[in-house]
Design a protein around this motif. Structure first.
Motif, PDB file in Angstrom:
ATOM      1  N   ASP A  91       0.824  -1.208   0.000  1.00 50.48           N
ATOM      2  CA  ASP A  91       0.000   0.000   0.000  1.00 50.48           C
ATOM      3  C   ASP A  91       0.860   1.260   0.000  1.00 50.48           C
ATOM      4  OD1 ASP A  91      -2.718   1.052   0.098  1.00 50.48           O
ATOM      5  OD2 ASP A  91      -2.200   1.752   2.116  1.00 50.48           O
ATOM      6  N   MET A  92       1.893   1.276   0.843  1.00 46.19           N
ATOM      7  CA  MET A  92       2.749   2.464   0.921  1.00 46.19           C
ATOM      8  C   MET A  92       3.549   2.671  -0.354  1.00 46.19           C
ATOM      9  SD  MET A  92       1.956   3.873   3.733  1.00 46.19           S
ATOM     10  CE  MET A  92       3.189   5.152   3.773  1.00 46.19           C
ATOM     11  N   ASP A  96      -0.153   6.662  -5.058  1.00 44.12           N
ATOM     12  CA  ASP A  96      -0.848   7.675  -4.245  1.00 44.12           C
ATOM     13  C   ASP A  96      -0.505   7.594  -2.756  1.00 44.12           C
ATOM     14  OD1 ASP A  96      -2.209   5.398  -3.486  1.00 44.12           O
ATOM     15  OD2 ASP A  96      -4.196   6.154  -4.011  1.00 44.12           O
ATOM     16  N   GLY A  97       0.407   6.707  -2.389  1.00 47.54           N
ATOM     17  CA  GLY A  97       0.798   6.577  -0.983  1.00 47.54           C
ATOM     18  C   GLY A  97      -0.151   5.737  -0.168  1.00 47.54           C
ATOM     19  N   MET A  99      -3.107   4.146   2.008  1.00 47.93           N
ATOM     20  CA  MET A  99      -3.887   4.599   3.153  1.00 47.93           C
ATOM     21  C   MET A  99      -3.050   5.406   4.147  1.00 47.93           C
ATOM     22  SD  MET A  99      -6.107   1.149   3.636  1.00 47.93           S
ATOM     23  CE  MET A  99      -7.591   1.771   4.381  1.00 47.93           C
ATOM     24  N   GLY A 100      -1.746   5.399   3.981  1.00 45.36           N
ATOM     25  CA  GLY A 100      -0.865   6.220   4.795  1.00 45.36           C
ATOM     26  C   GLY A 100      -0.441   5.589   6.097  1.00 45.36           C
ATOM     27  N   LEU A 101       0.551   6.214   6.704  1.00 43.47           N
ATOM     28  CA  LEU A 101       1.101   5.722   7.969  1.00 43.47           C
ATOM     29  C   LEU A 101       0.091   5.811   9.106  1.00 43.47           C
ATOM     30  CD1 LEU A 101       4.726   7.168   7.818  1.00 43.47           C
ATOM     31  CD2 LEU A 101       4.002   4.803   7.453  1.00 43.47           C
ATOM     32  N   GLY A 102      -0.818   6.772   9.023  1.00 48.45           N
ATOM     33  CA  GLY A 102      -1.838   6.929  10.058  1.00 48.45           C
ATOM     34  C   GLY A 102      -2.742   5.712  10.168  1.00 48.45           C
ATOM     35  N   TYR A 103      -2.841   4.937   9.115  1.00 49.74           N
ATOM     36  CA  TYR A 103      -3.603   3.686   9.134  1.00 49.74           C
ATOM     37  C   TYR A 103      -2.701   2.512   9.502  1.00 49.74           C
ATOM     38  CZ  TYR A 103      -5.947  -0.475   7.341  1.00 49.74           C
ATOM     39  OH  TYR A 103      -6.481  -1.728   7.216  1.00 49.74           O
ATOM     40  N   HIS A 104      -1.545   2.436   8.833  1.00 43.53           N
ATOM     41  CA  HIS A 104      -0.719   1.238   8.954  1.00 43.53           C
ATOM     42  C   HIS A 104       0.039   1.128  10.278  1.00 43.53           C
ATOM     43  CE1 HIS A 104      -1.521  -0.405   5.036  1.00 43.53           C
ATOM     44  NE2 HIS A 104      -1.372   0.792   4.510  1.00 43.53           N
TER      45      HIS A 104
END
Length: 132
Positions: A91-92, A96-97, A99-104
């Protein structure tokens, strides 16, 4: 009392997750690492395992069965961690990056918490107390 509440919360969480694995396997198939054999069957049986673990946690008659459910759910959470890591990396790396680090990052932290919680709520750790 608090352990019983967390046991119910964990059972509801795993019961819903198990249902989702069986009823809508597509999102889980997307994050399954390519090295997993027969991913359709694995996703289905992980759903069955989650539901069985949830039922085992909720039954009031056998501490041994609650413990088996706790151990099973802890092992399950450990075994699916590679899929979560694979999803994180895949995903990262998307354009488009994802779901982002805030999710993972919270998801990665949650996995050992779920392992501990399954063992604690399943009465594998700690002395049983009257009324719990």
């Amino acid at each position: 009392m608090i352990k019983a509440v967390f046991r119910i919360i964990l059972a509801v969480f795993y019961g819903f997750a198990g249902y989702a694995h069986i009823a809508r396997p597509e999102p889980f198939l997307l994050i399954t690492p390519p090295w997993v054999p027969a991913p359709d069957a694995v996703i289905f049986w992980t759903g069955v395992a989650e539901i069985a673990g949830a039922i085992g946690l909720l039954q009031p008659f056998s501490r041994a069965l609650r413990q088996a459910a706790g151990i099973g759910l802890a092992l399950y959470a450990l075994c699916v961690w590679p899929a979560n890591i694979h999803h994180f990396a895949m995903d990262m790396a998307s354009a488009d990056g994802g779901m982002g680090l805030g999710y993972h990052i919270p998801r990665m932290i949650a996995q050992p918490v779920l392992i501990w919680l399954a063992l604690w709520a399943g009465e594998v750790w700690g002395k049983p107390r009257k009324g719990v």
